[in-house]
Structure formats: structure tokens, C-alpha cells
Design a protein around this motif. Structure first.
Motif, PDB file in Angstrom:
ATOM      1  N   LEU A   1       0.830  -1.204   0.000  1.00 36.87           N
ATOM      2  CA  LEU A   1       0.000   0.000   0.000  1.00 36.87           C
ATOM      3  C   LEU A   1       0.863   1.253   0.000  1.00 36.87           C
ATOM      4  O   LEU A   1       0.409   2.335  -0.346  1.00 36.87           O
ATOM      5  CB  LEU A   1      -0.908   0.008   1.243  1.00 36.87           C
ATOM      6  CG  LEU A   1      -2.119  -0.924   1.218  1.00 36.87           C
ATOM      7  CD1 LEU A   1      -2.793  -0.953   2.587  1.00 36.87           C
ATOM      8  CD2 LEU A   1      -3.117  -0.483   0.160  1.00 36.87           C
TER       9      LEU A   1
ATOM     10  N   ASP B   1       4.139   3.616  -1.126  1.00 40.52           N
ATOM     11  CA  ASP B   1       5.002   3.844  -2.282  1.00 40.52           C
ATOM     12  C   ASP B   1       6.090   4.860  -1.963  1.00 40.52           C
ATOM     13  O   ASP B   1       6.489   5.659  -2.802  1.00 40.52           O
ATOM     14  CB  ASP B   1       4.186   4.278  -3.496  1.00 40.52           C
ATOM     15  CG  ASP B   1       3.485   5.623  -3.292  1.00 40.52           C
ATOM     16  OD1 ASP B   1       3.480   6.126  -2.149  1.00 40.52           O
ATOM     17  OD2 ASP B   1       2.954   6.166  -4.277  1.00 40.52           O
TER      18      ASP B   1
ATOM     19  N   VAL C   1       1.961  -1.031  -6.400  1.00 36.83           N
ATOM     20  CA  VAL C   1       1.195  -0.377  -5.346  1.00 36.83           C
ATOM     21  C   VAL C   1      -0.243  -0.867  -5.415  1.00 36.83           C
ATOM     22  O   VAL C   1      -0.889  -0.770  -6.465  1.00 36.83           O
ATOM     23  CB  VAL C   1       1.240   1.162  -5.499  1.00 36.83           C
ATOM     24  CG1 VAL C   1       0.452   1.825  -4.373  1.00 36.83           C
ATOM     25  CG2 VAL C   1       2.689   1.644  -5.504  1.00 36.83           C
ATOM     26  N   LYS C   2      -0.723  -1.413  -4.315  1.00 38.58           N
ATOM     27  CA  LYS C   2      -2.086  -1.943  -4.283  1.00 38.58           C
ATOM     28  C   LYS C   2      -3.097  -0.837  -4.592  1.00 38.58           C
ATOM     29  O   LYS C   2      -2.887   0.331  -4.266  1.00 38.58           O
ATOM     30  CB  LYS C   2      -2.389  -2.537  -2.905  1.00 38.58           C
ATOM     31  CG  LYS C   2      -1.500  -3.712  -2.513  1.00 38.58           C
ATOM     32  CD  LYS C   2      -1.801  -4.172  -1.098  1.00 38.58           C
ATOM     33  CE  LYS C   2      -0.876  -5.287  -0.661  1.00 38.58           C
ATOM     34  NZ  LYS C   2      -1.127  -5.705   0.749  1.00 38.58           N
ATOM     35  N   ASN C   3      -4.183  -1.229  -5.193  1.00 36.59           N
ATOM     36  CA  ASN C   3      -5.280  -0.297  -5.526  1.00 36.59           C
ATOM     37  C   ASN C   3      -4.854   0.766  -6.535  1.00 36.59           C
ATOM     38  O   ASN C   3      -5.401   1.870  -6.550  1.00 36.59           O
ATOM     39  CB  ASN C   3      -5.833   0.380  -4.258  1.00 36.59           C
ATOM     40  CG  ASN C   3      -6.312  -0.626  -3.232  1.00 36.59           C
ATOM     41  OD1 ASN C   3      -6.906  -1.648  -3.581  1.00 36.59           O
ATOM     42  ND2 ASN C   3      -6.046  -0.356  -1.960  1.00 36.59           N
ATOM     43  N   SER C   4      -3.848   0.450  -7.362  1.00 41.11           N
ATOM     44  CA  SER C   4      -3.465   1.374  -8.423  1.00 41.11           C
ATOM     45  C   SER C   4      -3.576   0.645  -9.764  1.00 41.11           C
ATOM     46  O   SER C   4      -3.730  -0.574  -9.805  1.00 41.11           O
ATOM     47  CB  SER C   4      -2.030   1.876  -8.221  1.00 41.11           C
ATOM     48  OG  SER C   4      -1.121   0.802  -8.297  1.00 41.11           O
ATOM     49  N   LEU C   5      -3.510   1.395 -10.840  1.00 37.62           N
ATOM     50  CA  LEU C   5      -3.666   0.805 -12.174  1.00 37.62           C
ATOM     51  C   LEU C   5      -2.316   0.309 -12.686  1.00 37.62           C
ATOM     52  O   LEU C   5      -1.394   1.090 -12.879  1.00 37.62           O
ATOM     53  CB  LEU C   5      -4.244   1.847 -13.136  1.00 37.62           C
ATOM     54  CG  LEU C   5      -5.647   2.368 -12.781  1.00 37.62           C
ATOM     55  CD1 LEU C   5      -6.057   3.465 -13.750  1.00 37.62           C
ATOM     56  CD2 LEU C   5      -6.655   1.240 -12.791  1.00 37.62           C
ATOM     57  N   PHE C   6      -2.184  -0.984 -12.914  1.00 38.09           N
ATOM     58  CA  PHE C   6      -0.940  -1.523 -13.460  1.00 38.09           C
ATOM     59  C   PHE C   6      -1.175  -2.774 -14.290  1.00 38.09           C
ATOM     60  O   PHE C   6      -0.229  -3.485 -14.634  1.00 38.09           O
ATOM     61  CB  PHE C   6       0.058  -1.840 -12.337  1.00 38.09           C
ATOM     62  CG  PHE C   6      -0.456  -2.843 -11.324  1.00 38.09           C
ATOM     63  CD1 PHE C   6      -0.388  -4.207 -11.571  1.00 38.09           C
ATOM     64  CD2 PHE C   6      -1.004  -2.407 -10.129  1.00 38.09           C
ATOM     65  CE1 PHE C   6      -0.863  -5.120 -10.643  1.00 38.09           C
ATOM     66  CE2 PHE C   6      -1.464  -3.323  -9.201  1.00 38.09           C
ATOM     67  CZ  PHE C   6      -1.401  -4.678  -9.453  1.00 38.09           C
TER      68      PHE C   6
ATOM     69  N   THR D   1       4.562  -0.106 -10.853  1.00 37.56           N
ATOM     70  CA  THR D   1       3.388   0.734 -11.073  1.00 37.56           C
ATOM     71  C   THR D   1       3.804   1.989 -11.843  1.00 37.56           C
ATOM     72  O   THR D   1       4.757   2.663 -11.455  1.00 37.56           O
ATOM     73  CB  THR D   1       2.766   1.126  -9.720  1.00 37.56           C
ATOM     74  OG1 THR D   1       2.502  -0.066  -8.973  1.00 37.56           O
ATOM     75  CG2 THR D   1       1.471   1.891  -9.916  1.00 37.56           C
TER      76      THR D   1
ATOM     77  N   HIS E   1       2.940   5.192 -12.298  1.00 36.84           N
ATOM     78  CA  HIS E   1       3.168   6.515 -11.705  1.00 36.84           C
ATOM     79  C   HIS E   1       4.371   6.493 -10.773  1.00 36.84           C
ATOM     80  O   HIS E   1       5.086   7.480 -10.624  1.00 36.84           O
ATOM     81  CB  HIS E   1       1.911   6.984 -10.948  1.00 36.84           C
ATOM     82  CG  HIS E   1       1.760   6.439  -9.571  1.00 36.84           C
ATOM     83  ND1 HIS E   1       1.158   5.219  -9.320  1.00 36.84           N
ATOM     84  CD2 HIS E   1       2.152   6.932  -8.354  1.00 36.84           C
ATOM     85  CE1 HIS E   1       1.166   4.988  -8.007  1.00 36.84           C
ATOM     86  NE2 HIS E   1       1.773   6.000  -7.420  1.00 36.84           N
ATOM     87  N   LEU E   2       4.634   5.346 -10.156  1.00 38.17           N
ATOM     88  CA  LEU E   2       5.794   5.220  -9.281  1.00 38.17           C
ATOM     89  C   LEU E   2       7.080   5.217 -10.100  1.00 38.17           C
ATOM     90  O   LEU E   2       8.068   5.866  -9.739  1.00 38.17           O
ATOM     91  CB  LEU E   2       5.687   3.932  -8.460  1.00 38.17           C
ATOM     92  CG  LEU E   2       6.836   3.622  -7.503  1.00 38.17           C
ATOM     93  CD1 LEU E   2       7.048   4.768  -6.535  1.00 38.17           C
ATOM     94  CD2 LEU E   2       6.542   2.328  -6.739  1.00 38.17           C
TER      95      LEU E   2
ATOM     96  N   ARG F   1       7.805   8.763 -11.166  1.00 34.78           N
ATOM     97  CA  ARG F   1       8.269   9.589 -10.052  1.00 34.78           C
ATOM     98  C   ARG F   1       9.727   9.298  -9.702  1.00 34.78           C
ATOM     99  O   ARG F   1      10.512  10.213  -9.452  1.00 34.78           O
ATOM    100  CB  ARG F   1       7.384   9.361  -8.831  1.00 34.78           C
ATOM    101  CG  ARG F   1       7.514  10.482  -7.790  1.00 34.78           C
ATOM    102  CD  ARG F   1       6.535  10.285  -6.666  1.00 34.78           C
ATOM    103  NE  ARG F   1       6.972   9.255  -5.746  1.00 34.78           N
ATOM    104  CZ  ARG F   1       6.182   8.303  -5.258  1.00 34.78           C
ATOM    105  NH1 ARG F   1       4.930   8.248  -5.646  1.00 34.78           N
ATOM    106  NH2 ARG F   1       6.641   7.410  -4.409  1.00 34.78           N
TER     107      ARG F   1
END
Length: 236
Positions: free
Chosen positions: A102, A104, A122-127, A145, A147-148, A151
Motif C-alpha cells: 500500500l 510507495d 502499489v495496491k489499488n493502483s492501475l498496473f 506501477t 506513476h511510481l 516519479r
């Protein structure tokens, strides 16, 4: 139905229906385990061999079962998944590891990669889905993920000290060729050796040779380490 993903899956890639990729799942969240288990069992290219709900159970499962990919949460009820990443090096040195968390936090992500993980979701994210992530890493890619990944690349790519080191010649490694930089950039984007080969119109064996040369020149041992080093040094 499974005809879509498997019918176009190249026969030279790991994860065939007759020899699926074996997965060990360690997470203390029962709901998340159920979701991941359903996704893995729904794809004939992946096989869930065991589940564990704690650090202690995870250690035991790692010793009892043969597996190709470890899916592990960082925060377990009785400890941290980092310990399992460290154990993996000695118990199953050829297995891949993908963190599912959860959190990141950049430092945790970097630590996971330094311990040998080749994915961080990352859980609950789009991948995509967990089966795809497993297939990516076992075929030589990295799974992170989106977005990670963006970043982290922005963070490391913007590090002025790292760029100054390159200008000053501090900590220089043997320079990468243009083709090696191209291959490394595609590795950073998560492409497998086979996918890189198809895009560059070269053989997968040639791609692997480039990757070995990249490892040697950057003095690293994993794709994640190579990507991090290159980002810090502004190599792409």
C-alpha cells in the motif's frame, strides 16, 4: 476464457499452459490474497503454489515449496517483507521477487530493488494485473506501477549531484554504447528481452549480450540496479 492471452504468447517465453510460472504469495491481508489468487488461477500461464499470511509462514513456505516468483507485501503482521527478500537470495537465488504494498515511499522502493526485487506494485493502483506482472519479471522484464516509475525516474534524473559527478568524471564507469543505452532505456520501461529484440529487429540472444555488457560496465547484478545506476548518472 483464456484463448486471448495464451494464443499470442510466444512459445519461447516462460509461462506456457503446460509449464506455468509458479508463484508464492505472502500477504497478511486475506482480501488481497483472495484477489491475487483469483487473478493468478484465472490465467493458465501462472500457478499459485502456496500462500502465507505472515513473515514466519512466509519463511516456512519458501523452504517447503519450489517457485519462480515471490509476491510479497512489505508489512506483515510479525515483521517486514524485506526479510523475505534477503532470505530469497540464499534459499531461491534464481527466483524473482515482486513487492506488493500500500506504501510507495521512494526509499522503501529503492531498498526493495537493492535487495533484488524486480518489481514494485502499489495496491489499488492501475498496473494491469498480477499475472501479467509475474510473467513480465520471469521473462526478464521489470514490473513497477507506472506513476511510481515516473516519479522515481524524475527524482533520480533530476539529482544535480549525480549529474555533476558525471561532468566532473567522478565515479565514472566504462561508457555504454548507443545501442546499450537504447537497450537499457527499454529495460527501464519494462520490456522483456524478447520484446526488445522484436522492436530493435535483433535476436533475443543479442539483447542478452547487450544486457550482460551493461551489467559489466555498470558493475551491477540486476536489471533494477542497472536502471537505478543509469538514472542516477544521467545515462538516459
Amino acid at each position: 476464457m483464456h484463448h486471448g492471452p495464451t494464443s499470442i504468447w510466444p512459445d519461447f517465453m516462460a509461462g506456457q499452459s503446460e509449464e506455468p510460472v509458479r508463484v508464492l504469495l505472502v500477504d497478511d491481508d486475506e482480501h488481497i490474497r483472495r484477489v491475487i489468487a483469483q487473478e493468478l488461477m484465472a490465467d493458465p500461464r501462472t500457478l499459485l503454489v502456496a500462500q502465507a499470511a505472515s513473515l514466519r509462514e512466509g519463511r516456512r513456505a519458501m523452504r517447503l515449496h519450489a517457485f519462480d516468483v515471490l509476491l510479497v507485501d512489505l508489512y506483515l503482521g510479525d515483521g517486514e517483507g524485506f526479510e523475505l527478500l534477503q532470505c530469497l537470495k540464499t534459499i531461491h537465488p534464481h527466483a524473482e521477487a515482486v513487492v506488493i504494498s500500500l506504501m510507495d515511499d521512494d526509499e522503501q522502493v529503492v531498498r526493495a530493488f537493492e535487495l533484488g526485487a524486480t518489481g514494485y506494485l502499489v495496491k489499488n493502483s492501475l498496473f494491469g494485473n498480477y499475472a501479467q506482472a509475474v510473467l513480465q519479471v520471469v521473462n526478464g522484464g521489470a514490473s513497477i506501477t507506472p506513476h511510481l516509475a515516473r516519479r522515481l525516474l524524475q527524482r533520480f534524473g533530476a539529482a544535480p549531484a549525480a549529474r555533476q559527478d558525471v561532468r566532473d568524471g567522478a565515479g565514472e564507469s566504462e561508457p555504454l554504447s548507443l545501442r546499450e543505452k537504447e537497450v537499457l532505456g527499454m529495460v527501464a520501461s519494462g520490456y522483456t528481452s524478447a520484446e526488445i529484440a522484436a522492436r530493435l529487429l535483433i535476436s533475443a540472444a543479442t539483447v542478452d549480450t547487450h544486457i550482460r555488457n551493461i551489467y559489466r560496465k555498470l558493475q551491477v547484478r540486476t536489471r533494477a540496479q542497472a536502471v537505478r545506476f543509469a538514472s542516477l548518472r544521467g545515462l538516459f
